[in-house]
Design an enzyme around this catalytic site. Sequence first.
Site, PDB file in Angstrom:
ATOM      1  N   GLY A  22      -0.388  14.708   7.421  1.00 51.80           N
ATOM      2  CA  GLY A  22      -0.193  14.429   6.154  1.00 51.80           C
ATOM      3  C   GLY A  22       1.107  15.074   5.651  1.00 51.80           C
ATOM      4  O   GLY A  22       1.601  15.811   6.258  1.00 51.80           O
ATOM      5  N   ASP A  65       1.871  18.260   2.489  1.00 50.15           N
ATOM      6  CA  ASP A  65       1.383  19.511   1.868  1.00 50.15           C
ATOM      7  C   ASP A  65      -0.253  19.626   1.315  1.00 50.15           C
ATOM      8  O   ASP A  65      -0.861  20.412   1.587  1.00 50.15           O
ATOM      9  CB  ASP A  65       2.278  20.197   1.044  1.00 50.15           C
ATOM     10  N   GLY A  66      -0.259  18.473   0.602  1.00 46.81           N
ATOM     11  CA  GLY A  66      -1.633  18.470  -0.118  1.00 46.81           C
ATOM     12  C   GLY A  66      -2.580  18.458   1.009  1.00 46.81           C
ATOM     13  O   GLY A  66      -3.956  19.147   0.826  1.00 46.81           O
ATOM     14  N   GLY A  69       4.535  14.270   5.532  1.00 46.47           N
ATOM     15  CA  GLY A  69       4.693  14.548   3.943  1.00 46.47           C
ATOM     16  C   GLY A  69       6.277  14.361   3.596  1.00 46.47           C
ATOM     17  O   GLY A  69       6.986  14.355   4.529  1.00 46.47           O
ATOM     18  N   THR A  70       6.688  14.667   2.291  1.00 45.34           N
ATOM     19  CA  THR A  70       7.971  14.637   1.869  1.00 45.34           C
ATOM     20  C   THR A  70       8.388  15.880   2.112  1.00 45.34           C
ATOM     21  O   THR A  70       9.720  15.943   2.575  1.00 45.34           O
ATOM     22  CB  THR A  70       7.952  14.263   0.369  1.00 45.34           C
TER      23      THR A  70
END
Length: 94
Positions: free
Chosen positions: A44, A46-47, A69-70
Amino acid sequence: AAVEAALEVFGPEAELRRIEDPEDIGKTVEAACRDGAEVIVAAGGDGTAVAVAGAMLGRPQAMAVLPLGTFNYFARGLGFDEDPVEAARQIAAG
């Protein structure tokens, strides 16, 4: 598709555990560790990586990040390639 490609790199021993509710991350990590996982891979952004890292505190298992992720600051900071397949190869190589 990126997760499926990474699973092919990891091989048949890898087990995918999907988390629908972020509140379940801790329970999922605990169960995977209890079931004998040697490495926990957070797939996924960073979160997700930070949440899994928090759940991993004090555990002997290794953790890796499959960057999906982004920004992927967490994975980049650890030196993982931003391409999920290349990151999977890095993880598999130890």
